[in-house]
Design a protein around this motif. Structure first.
Motif, PDB file in Angstrom:
ATOM      1  N   MET C   1       0.847  -1.208   0.000  1.00 28.09           N
ATOM      2  CA  MET C   1       0.000   0.000   0.000  1.00 28.09           C
ATOM      3  C   MET C   1       0.878   1.252   0.000  1.00 28.09           C
ATOM      4  O   MET C   1       1.882   1.321   0.700  1.00 28.09           O
ATOM      5  N   SER C   2       0.482   2.229  -0.812  1.00 27.67           N
ATOM      6  CA  SER C   2       1.265   3.466  -0.902  1.00 27.67           C
ATOM      7  C   SER C   2       1.154   4.253   0.397  1.00 27.67           C
ATOM      8  O   SER C   2       0.199   4.084   1.170  1.00 27.67           O
ATOM      9  N   ARG C   3       2.106   5.136   0.628  1.00 29.91           N
ATOM     10  CA  ARG C   3       2.053   6.028   1.788  1.00 29.91           C
ATOM     11  C   ARG C   3       0.792   6.889   1.732  1.00 29.91           C
ATOM     12  O   ARG C   3       0.153   7.144   2.745  1.00 29.91           O
ATOM     13  N   LEU C   4       0.414   7.331   0.538  1.00 32.57           N
ATOM     14  CA  LEU C   4      -0.806   8.127   0.357  1.00 32.57           C
ATOM     15  C   LEU C   4      -2.048   7.365   0.814  1.00 32.57           C
ATOM     16  O   LEU C   4      -2.937   7.913   1.472  1.00 32.57           O
ATOM     17  N   ALA C   5      -2.098   6.098   0.438  1.00 31.95           N
ATOM     18  CA  ALA C   5      -3.259   5.281   0.802  1.00 31.95           C
ATOM     19  C   ALA C   5      -3.289   5.055   2.314  1.00 31.95           C
ATOM     20  O   ALA C   5      -4.364   5.091   2.936  1.00 31.95           O
ATOM     21  N   GLU C   6      -2.133   4.834   2.898  1.00 31.81           N
ATOM     22  CA  GLU C   6      -2.078   4.665   4.360  1.00 31.81           C
ATOM     23  C   GLU C   6      -2.599   5.908   5.077  1.00 31.81           C
ATOM     24  O   GLU C   6      -3.362   5.816   6.034  1.00 31.81           O
ATOM     25  N   GLN C   7      -2.154   7.073   4.579  1.00 32.05           N
ATOM     26  CA  GLN C   7      -2.599   8.332   5.179  1.00 32.05           C
ATOM     27  C   GLN C   7      -4.107   8.501   4.997  1.00 32.05           C
ATOM     28  O   GLN C   7      -4.811   8.951   5.904  1.00 32.05           O
ATOM     29  N   ALA C   8      -4.606   8.135   3.827  1.00 29.92           N
ATOM     30  CA  ALA C   8      -6.042   8.265   3.555  1.00 29.92           C
ATOM     31  C   ALA C   8      -6.845   7.408   4.536  1.00 29.92           C
ATOM     32  O   ALA C   8      -7.892   7.830   5.042  1.00 29.92           O
ATOM     33  N   ILE C   9      -6.345   6.214   4.815  1.00 27.21           N
ATOM     34  CA  ILE C   9      -7.056   5.322   5.737  1.00 27.21           C
ATOM     35  C   ILE C   9      -7.009   5.872   7.162  1.00 27.21           C
ATOM     36  O   ILE C   9      -8.027   5.894   7.871  1.00 27.21           O
ATOM     37  N   GLU C  10      -5.849   6.351   7.567  1.00 29.05           N
ATOM     38  CA  GLU C  10      -5.740   6.979   8.898  1.00 29.05           C
ATOM     39  C   GLU C  10      -6.719   8.151   9.043  1.00 29.05           C
ATOM     40  O   GLU C  10      -7.405   8.279  10.058  1.00 29.05           O
ATOM     41  N   ASP C  11      -6.744   9.000   8.035  1.00 32.65           N
ATOM     42  CA  ASP C  11      -7.637  10.160   8.088  1.00 32.65           C
ATOM     43  C   ASP C  11      -9.099   9.736   8.075  1.00 32.65           C
ATOM     44  O   ASP C  11      -9.942  10.345   8.739  1.00 32.65           O
ATOM     45  N   LEU C  12      -9.386   8.684   7.325  1.00 27.72           N
ATOM     46  CA  LEU C  12     -10.773   8.225   7.233  1.00 27.72           C
ATOM     47  C   LEU C  12     -11.249   7.664   8.580  1.00 27.72           C
ATOM     48  O   LEU C  12     -12.389   7.908   8.999  1.00 27.72           O
ATOM     49  N   VAL C  13     -10.379   6.931   9.266  1.00 25.87           N
ATOM     50  CA  VAL C  13     -10.729   6.433  10.594  1.00 25.87           C
ATOM     51  C   VAL C  13     -11.018   7.612  11.530  1.00 25.87           C
ATOM     52  O   VAL C  13     -12.039   7.643  12.236  1.00 25.87           O
ATOM     53  N   LEU C  14     -10.150   8.609  11.478  1.00 27.37           N
ATOM     54  CA  LEU C  14     -10.347   9.784  12.331  1.00 27.37           C
ATOM     55  C   LEU C  14     -11.634  10.523  11.952  1.00 27.37           C
ATOM     56  O   LEU C  14     -12.378  10.981  12.831  1.00 27.37           O
ATOM     57  N   ALA C  15     -11.918  10.631  10.675  1.00 27.89           N
ATOM     58  CA  ALA C  15     -13.156  11.295  10.243  1.00 27.89           C
ATOM     59  C   ALA C  15     -14.376  10.569  10.792  1.00 27.89           C
ATOM     60  O   ALA C  15     -15.354  11.196  11.211  1.00 27.89           O
ATOM     61  N   ASN C  16     -14.337   9.243  10.820  1.00 25.77           N
ATOM     62  CA  ASN C  16     -15.427   8.470  11.425  1.00 25.77           C
ATOM     63  C   ASN C  16     -15.613   8.855  12.890  1.00 25.77           C
ATOM     64  O   ASN C  16     -16.739   9.046  13.354  1.00 25.77           O
ATOM     65  N   HIS C  17     -14.508   9.015  13.604  1.00 28.17           N
ATOM     66  CA  HIS C  17     -14.605   9.336  15.033  1.00 28.17           C
ATOM     67  C   HIS C  17     -15.027  10.786  15.247  1.00 28.17           C
ATOM     68  O   HIS C  17     -15.822  11.091  16.135  1.00 28.17           O
ATOM     69  N   ILE C  18     -14.479  11.689  14.433  1.00 32.89           N
ATOM     70  CA  ILE C  18     -14.852  13.108  14.551  1.00 32.89           C
ATOM     71  C   ILE C  18     -16.357  13.267  14.329  1.00 32.89           C
ATOM     72  O   ILE C  18     -17.050  13.917  15.117  1.00 32.89           O
ATOM     73  N   LEU C  19     -16.855  12.689  13.265  1.00 33.96           N
ATOM     74  CA  LEU C  19     -18.275  12.894  12.943  1.00 33.96           C
ATOM     75  C   LEU C  19     -19.184  12.230  13.970  1.00 33.96           C
ATOM     76  O   LEU C  19     -20.304  12.693  14.210  1.00 33.96           O
ATOM     77  N   SER C  20     -18.718  11.177  14.618  1.00 41.39           N
ATOM     78  CA  SER C  20     -19.486  10.576  15.720  1.00 41.39           C
ATOM     79  C   SER C  20     -19.462  11.488  16.933  1.00 41.39           C
ATOM     80  O   SER C  20     -20.494  11.739  17.563  1.00 41.39           O
ATOM     81  N   CYS C  21     -18.290  11.990  17.260  1.00 39.47           N
ATOM     82  CA  CYS C  21     -18.127  12.847  18.438  1.00 39.47           C
ATOM     83  C   CYS C  21     -18.957  14.122  18.310  1.00 39.47           C
ATOM     84  O   CYS C  21     -19.507  14.611  19.294  1.00 39.47           O
ATOM     85  N   GLU C  22     -19.079  14.651  17.092  1.00 34.00           N
ATOM     86  CA  GLU C  22     -19.824  15.900  16.894  1.00 34.00           C
ATOM     87  C   GLU C  22     -21.317  15.653  16.682  1.00 34.00           C
ATOM     88  O   GLU C  22     -22.065  16.589  16.379  1.00 34.00           O
ATOM     89  N   GLY C  23     -21.760  14.395  16.812  1.00 31.96           N
ATOM     90  CA  GLY C  23     -23.194  14.110  16.734  1.00 31.96           C
ATOM     91  C   GLY C  23     -23.735  14.073  15.316  1.00 31.96           C
ATOM     92  O   GLY C  23     -24.945  14.147  15.105  1.00 31.96           O
ATOM     93  N   ILE C  24     -22.858  13.967  14.322  1.00 33.68           N
ATOM     94  CA  ILE C  24     -23.314  13.932  12.918  1.00 33.68           C
ATOM     95  C   ILE C  24     -23.603  12.485  12.510  1.00 33.68           C
ATOM     96  O   ILE C  24     -24.572  12.206  11.817  1.00 33.68           O
ATOM     97  N   LEU C  25     -22.757  11.577  12.913  1.00 31.41           N
ATOM     98  CA  LEU C  25     -23.018  10.153  12.719  1.00 31.41           C
ATOM     99  C   LEU C  25     -23.359   9.544  14.074  1.00 31.41           C
ATOM    100  O   LEU C  25     -22.880  10.018  15.104  1.00 31.41           O
ATOM    101  N   GLU C  26     -24.179   8.509  14.086  1.00 27.48           N
ATOM    102  CA  GLU C  26     -24.438   7.797  15.349  1.00 27.48           C
ATOM    103  C   GLU C  26     -24.367   6.295  15.046  1.00 27.48           C
ATOM    104  O   GLU C  26     -23.381   5.874  14.475  1.00 27.48           O
ATOM    105  N   ALA C  27     -25.347   5.501  15.424  1.00 21.88           N
ATOM    106  CA  ALA C  27     -25.265   4.079  15.097  1.00 21.88           C
ATOM    107  C   ALA C  27     -25.157   3.875  13.585  1.00 21.88           C
ATOM    108  O   ALA C  27     -24.485   2.966  13.118  1.00 21.88           O
ATOM    109  N   PHE C  28     -25.833   4.766  12.851  1.00 22.34           N
ATOM    110  CA  PHE C  28     -25.877   4.635  11.395  1.00 22.34           C
ATOM    111  C   PHE C  28     -25.207   5.827  10.716  1.00 22.34           C
ATOM    112  O   PHE C  28     -24.859   6.807  11.352  1.00 22.34           O
TER     113      PHE C  28
END
Lengths: 245, 245, 245, 245
Positions: C1-28
């Motif tokens: 996996m490229s370094r770019l792809a690794e970074q994209a996955i890291e950021d995507l995991v964090l985006a999942n947590h950010i949007l949950s923490c801010e009440g934008i995403l919940e169970a779904f």
């Protein structure tokens, strides 16, 4: 100090924390109890945000708001509000003055807050409105005459709205006053929404009377007190740990 | 650096955290103080979310928004808003610009926010509305001429609504500005609900004046500051522990 | 996996947590990014609540929603919604589908959500409404034809309301999509209140365009991302400590 | 005790905590399950706030609300409400009675709560209103005849509003009942706002039916249950740590 008085102070400290944790008190507002050994005196914290009150902060006052004993602490300027209610209402053993947000819109529009839900049943006899401020005192209740007007407007009721300021809630004991203060805000929030939706059906006098008898029974009162107590303790947990307390 | 300046920086860092904890500042918004040793300068964080501001992030600026000294930090683009208010208002020693949610609906409908409750008393002289943006700057206040227009529209008042954007709150000292910023949002929330219920009664000019004198006394100001300070510290507790700070 | 792809996955995991923490995403709800090494593929978690997503949960899909590689994980049933938007919109590199509460009342009344505040500026070109469900799919977007209709209704815009269900928000990169998703809910909350108060003044097209250019600059985008990141990490702190993670 | 019964008790304890954490239950309210080994009995905590319920607090009752076995615990006074629903509805395996704030304004105005959003789909067949209290019981359901009236008014539906009091939510299993209880409050909050904005479009019968089939599938039900479970555990974390639990 008698064991009764020690218990009253412990419970009063906890009531300060409960009402802060539930968003009823914040930087301002206060809660007091009649002295269990001397019905002409009452117990109230020195001038502090309720969240910070500890046992050593509790002072004793007479019905003129004079502190008893040789404390060098500064008292709340509005203690006279408590004093004059204890003087006028021998049945009252605990008083809370708070600024819960949901109540104030009603106080400024002259609309009555009425018992609309089961948990707000204890206000079935109505809540009078006070709007007779000594303007020069900045809407605070800090002199004996205004304290007496507050007590007179409250009459025999369980709460008094103060226009643009907040509320006074009274009860036969501290747990009643804490429950009534919390559920008055809940009732106002529900009533606000119901009035936006249409023409709500309130509790009848008889529904309110019967429900209050149940709610103020020992079982519901203890269950709710323990629930709020645990929440207050939990909200302290992280903080006390951090501070090594 | 003088002891006064050190204290000002400490307090400013805490004000950043308090206003974040109370939901007044979030990713954006900022708070500043006039330099205690040089009234022609002011202190403001580098470009950071207020929750993250620490002592070393505080920069010094002149009335043109130029940074003093050889910092390599990037400043907030809207610092000119602070600069021009300090220039125009020698009585002002602290400025907060925020986007508190409860305020913005008023700013877009041209409805005045008025003192409706005791804790919002300090706005009894009214809050003007700014709606004269340099469109090409994307509703941000980033050039000297617009900074001057902001200061002119604010005039001698304690706050200025900016249409669709937020508010500027000013005070004689930092604690006043923090209290005013928090309670302006409370006042707006209460006024919003009161207007849905009916035709609210606002504080009279004299009520507002007298209440402000009381609220800005040392006792209430210190009590509220300490209350918000403890809340900000508590909200940090879990985090600092996790990080071993 | 490229370094770019690794970074994209890291950021995507964090985006999942950010949007949950801010009440934008919940169970779904879910958030995805276009694959940085292969623009015909995108990255999206397996079927999990976003708060729980970790690196190993990220799967890769093509424009028909087929998983790439030999994963035994179950994917989200609505992944086709992401797929068809990436196919139709080469400019889009991140997609969020959420059910933020403040948006749904608008979606059911046919009222447009419009940019009313500075932080909601990015929606100045309008937000179309989708109401063309395959009824038998229970209002979920799970087949290719409906995914294509969604993409067609979105057109060139930054968001699409789905009647009685939620929203799709898209952006040129993940940080834009996170910011837009959070501030769309803020904008809707403010607009709701403003419409209760009167007839709000919205951002003009030119105000919206200029403000978006500023907001999507590197400095505000990074500041906001770091702010939400710290909040997401803090909300994890107590939990991770408890679990010894 | 069978393994099935042990699992039912574990899940019931967790359901108590989940519904407390999500703000559906507070000091009052309760949730029960039909006994997996004896369909004529059901499991329900002794009289406690749901947040505090642990395994040893779960009692067993028959359809007259009589406790089975020799427990000295005090049961909830409203257990008859559960009993009579289990008796009347063999398809129901879990019952929740709660006072979620968003529901009560509807109950007092006679306005129907209708499925307005995807997550509230399970109420597509409507929610009847109960307003036939035995006044002398203070709006509580504590005698067999009133329990039977409650069950009769509920009929074959998934929920029953009780005027000025709260709601009863039922389901085929515990996870359905937990999901339905949480999303009924979400649906009411969205409907309240939508009705302030205009004339909302509700889910059609067929949309509701199809969406419910999807939502009550194993995948969404498990995903949501695990999400709420983790939130409940997190909210416990600081507290249990403090107490050394």
């Amino acid at each position: 100090m008698s064991r009764l008085a020690e218990q009253a102070i412990e419970d009063l400290v906890l009531a300060n924390h409960i009402l802060s944790c539930e968003g009823i008190l914040e930087a301002f507002g206060h809660v007091s109890v009649r002295h269990p050994d001397n019905p002409d005196h009452f117990l109230l914290s020195r001038s502090l945000s309720p969240q910070h009150v500890q046992k050593q902060d509790i002072m004793e006052f007479d019905f003129s708001g004079n502190p008893i004993g040789s404390s060098s602490y500064r008292p709340y300027s509005e203690r006279i509000l408590h004093a004059k209610i204890y003087e006028a209402r021998p049945d009252v053993h605990a008083v809370c003055h708070n600024h819960a947000l949901a109540l104030i819109p009603f106080s400024t529009t002259g609309l009555d807050i009425k018992s609309i839900c089961h948990v707000g049943c204890m206000f079935f006899e109505g809540i009078p409105l006070y709007d007779d401020y000594d303007v020069s005192d900045g809407m605070l209740i800090v002199n004996e005459r205004e304290g007496e007007r507050i007590a007179r407007t409250l009459g025999s009721k369980r709460a008094l709205l103060m226009r643009g300021h907040g509320v006074v809630v009274v009860g036969e004991n501290l747990k009643q006053t804490v429950m009534s203060s919390i559920y008055l805000a809940t009732n106002a929030e529900i009533q606000y929404r119901a009035m936006q939706l249409g023409d709500p059906k309130y509790l009848s006098y008889e529904e309110g009377r019967a429900a209050t008898e149940t709610m103020f029974g020992e079982v519901p009162l203890e269950r709710a007190w323990n629930y709020w107590k645990e929440r207050a303790i939990r909200s302290e947990a992280g903080y006390r740990q951090e501070r090594g307390l």
